[in-house]
Design a protein around this motif. Structure first.
Motif, short mmCIF file in Angstrom:
data_model
loop_
_atom_site.label_atom_id
_atom_site.label_comp_id
_atom_site.label_asym_id
_atom_site.label_seq_id
_atom_site.Cartn_x
_atom_site.Cartn_y
_atom_site.Cartn_z
N ALA A 75 -1.30 2.51 10.55
CA ALA A 75 -2.07 2.48 9.29
C ALA A 75 -2.12 1.09 8.66
CB ALA A 75 -1.48 3.47 8.29
N ARG A 76 -1.26 0.16 9.11
CA ARG A 76 -1.21 -1.18 8.52
C ARG A 76 -1.80 -2.25 9.44
NH1 ARG A 76 1.98 -1.57 4.03
NH2 ARG A 76 0.54 -3.29 3.62
N LYS A 77 -2.79 -1.89 10.22
CA LYS A 77 -3.41 -2.83 11.16
C LYS A 77 -4.00 -4.05 10.46
CE LYS A 77 -4.55 -0.14 15.27
NZ LYS A 77 -5.65 0.35 16.15
N SER A 78 -4.40 -3.88 9.20
CA SER A 78 -5.06 -4.97 8.48
C SER A 78 -4.16 -6.20 8.29
CB SER A 78 -5.53 -4.49 7.10
OG SER A 78 -4.43 -4.06 6.32
N ILE A 79 -2.83 -6.01 8.35
CA ILE A 79 -1.92 -7.15 8.19
C ILE A 79 -1.15 -7.45 9.47
CG2 ILE A 79 -1.68 -6.82 5.70
CD1 ILE A 79 1.07 -5.57 6.24
N SER A 80 -1.47 -6.74 10.55
CA SER A 80 -0.74 -6.93 11.80
C SER A 80 -1.08 -8.24 12.49
CB SER A 80 -1.00 -5.76 12.76
OG SER A 80 -2.37 -5.71 13.12
N SER A 81 -2.20 -8.87 12.11
CA SER A 81 -2.55 -10.15 12.73
C SER A 81 -1.52 -11.23 12.39
CB SER A 81 -3.95 -10.60 12.26
OG SER A 81 -3.96 -10.79 10.85
N ALA A 82 -0.88 -11.11 11.24
CA ALA A 82 0.14 -12.07 10.84
C ALA A 82 1.44 -11.84 11.58
CB ALA A 82 0.38 -12.00 9.34
N SER A 83 1.77 -10.57 11.82
CA SER A 83 2.99 -10.20 12.53
C SER A 83 3.03 -8.68 12.66
CB SER A 83 4.23 -10.67 11.77
OG SER A 83 5.41 -10.15 12.35
N THR A 84 3.71 -8.21 13.70
CA THR A 84 3.91 -6.76 13.83
C THR A 84 5.18 -6.31 13.09
OG1 THR A 84 5.09 -7.08 15.92
CG2 THR A 84 2.71 -6.64 16.04
N LEU A 85 5.88 -7.25 12.47
CA LEU A 85 7.05 -6.89 11.67
C LEU A 85 6.65 -5.96 10.54
CD1 LEU A 85 10.05 -7.34 10.78
CD2 LEU A 85 9.21 -9.28 9.43
N ASN A 86 7.39 -4.88 10.39
CA ASN A 86 7.07 -3.92 9.33
C ASN A 86 7.40 -4.49 7.95
OD1 ASN A 86 6.20 -1.55 8.18
ND2 ASN A 86 7.97 -0.33 8.80
N VAL A 87 6.67 -4.02 6.96
CA VAL A 87 6.97 -4.39 5.58
C VAL A 87 8.21 -3.63 5.12
CG1 VAL A 87 4.57 -4.92 5.00
CG2 VAL A 87 5.43 -2.60 4.69
N SER A 88 8.87 -4.18 4.14
CA SER A 88 10.08 -3.55 3.59
C SER A 88 10.48 -4.29 2.33
CB SER A 88 11.23 -3.58 4.61
OG SER A 88 11.58 -4.91 4.93
N SER A 89 11.60 -3.93 1.77
CA SER A 89 12.17 -4.66 0.63
C SER A 89 13.67 -4.43 0.66
CB SER A 89 11.58 -4.16 -0.69
OG SER A 89 11.93 -2.81 -0.91
N GLN A 90 14.38 -5.20 -0.12
CA GLN A 90 15.83 -5.02 -0.16
C GLN A 90 16.22 -3.80 -0.98
OE1 GLN A 90 14.29 -7.96 -0.49
NE2 GLN A 90 15.19 -9.32 1.05
N PHE A 91 15.41 -3.48 -2.02
CA PHE A 91 15.74 -2.37 -2.91
C PHE A 91 14.53 -1.45 -3.12
CE2 PHE A 91 18.69 -5.77 -3.97
CZ PHE A 91 19.90 -5.10 -4.05
N LEU A 92 14.84 -0.20 -3.41
CA LEU A 92 13.83 0.82 -3.68
C LEU A 92 14.32 1.69 -4.83
CD1 LEU A 92 11.28 2.49 -2.90
CD2 LEU A 92 12.70 3.65 -1.18
N ILE A 93 13.49 1.84 -5.87
CA ILE A 93 13.90 2.58 -7.06
C ILE A 93 13.02 3.82 -7.24
CG2 ILE A 93 14.22 2.49 -9.57
CD1 ILE A 93 14.77 -0.47 -9.33
N ASP A 94 13.68 4.99 -7.33
CA ASP A 94 12.98 6.27 -7.47
C ASP A 94 12.49 6.46 -8.90
OD1 ASP A 94 11.91 8.67 -6.70
OD2 ASP A 94 13.82 9.58 -6.10
N ARG A 95 11.69 7.49 -9.11
CA ARG A 95 11.09 7.75 -10.42
C ARG A 95 12.14 8.00 -11.51
NH1 ARG A 95 6.01 6.48 -11.09
NH2 ARG A 95 5.55 8.26 -12.44
#
Length: 223
Positions: free
Chosen positions: A92-112
């Motif tokens: 689903a993220r092919k639009s940014i795969s030209s830069a790298s196939t590395l998946n997006v992520s973050s160090q932290f995730l905050i729930d609702r």
């Protein structure tokens, strides 16, 4: 005698109530919920650092100078976690795969509800903001323009930024939508000047509120 005993009982009840209130108030906690960081993800991260940021390293690490706040645009914590979990980008993220196939992520995730999860160690590289990944700790918040971030998330972001500021030389706090303002700045490192995306997260209203709460830290915004 009865009045004195009653007064003492009332005072005792009031003191107990105050102590209970103090003990039951919310406490700053970070829960570990690690995504995959295996040899493949580290290899892709090291390659990204060199090809996109012009930084050659043996390990996929960063030196934090800023915190970047995001919203997920995914409505719940588990689907967000699943989206970040794999080392490589989903179809689903092919639009940014030209830069790298590395998946997006973050160090932290905050729930609702304001619960803070740590997906990666603070200083491990994560792909979450063009041009600035090499110096930015990312904080994703479950929400979107349709589902604005909550008051509990506002408090959690405040606590987390304060905590990170005590650990690292954090100079900047920005919303993801502000990242392009760093083009030309000493921290901006992106090999392809045309590789830009338009962002609106985590909302201008949220950033106004968090900056008001953190005014005492004297953090800089975007240039």
């Amino acid at each position: 005698m009865l009045k004195k005993t009653t007064d003492n009982c009332i005072k005792s009840l009031i003191l107990s109530a105050l102590l209970f209130s103090s003990c039951s108030s919310s406490t700053f906690r970070i829960f570990h919920k690690p995504i995959v960081f295996d040899d493949e993800r580290e290899k892709l991260s090291i390659e990204y650092l060199e090809s996109r940021h012009g930084i050659k390293k043996d390990r996929a690490t960063i030196q934090p100078r800023m915190v970047v706040l995001h919203w997920t645009a995914i409505p719940d914590i588990e689907r967000t976690f699943h989206a970040f979990y794999s080392p490589t980008l989903p179809e689903a993220r092919k639009s940014i795969s030209s830069a790298s196939t590395l998946n997006v992520s973050s160090q932290f995730l905050i729930d609702r509800d304001g619960t803070i999860f740590q997906l990666l160690p603070d200083t491990v590289f994560a792909r979450h903001v063009i041009g600035l990944n090499h110096c930015a700790i990312g904080v994703e918040n479950v929400g979107s323009a349709k589902d604005p971030l909550t008051r509990a998330q506002l408090k959690a972001n405040e606590n987390l930024v304060r905590y990170l500021k005590t650990k690292y030389n954090i100079d900047y706090l920005i919303g993801h939508y502000e990242y392009q303002k760093f083009i030309g700045h000493e921290l901006w490192k992106e090999s392809d000047s045309s590789y830009l995306t338009v962002k609106t997260d985590p909302g201008k209203g949220f950033m106004r509120k968090i900056r008001t709460r953190l005014k005492d830290l004297n953090l800089k915004g975007a240039p």
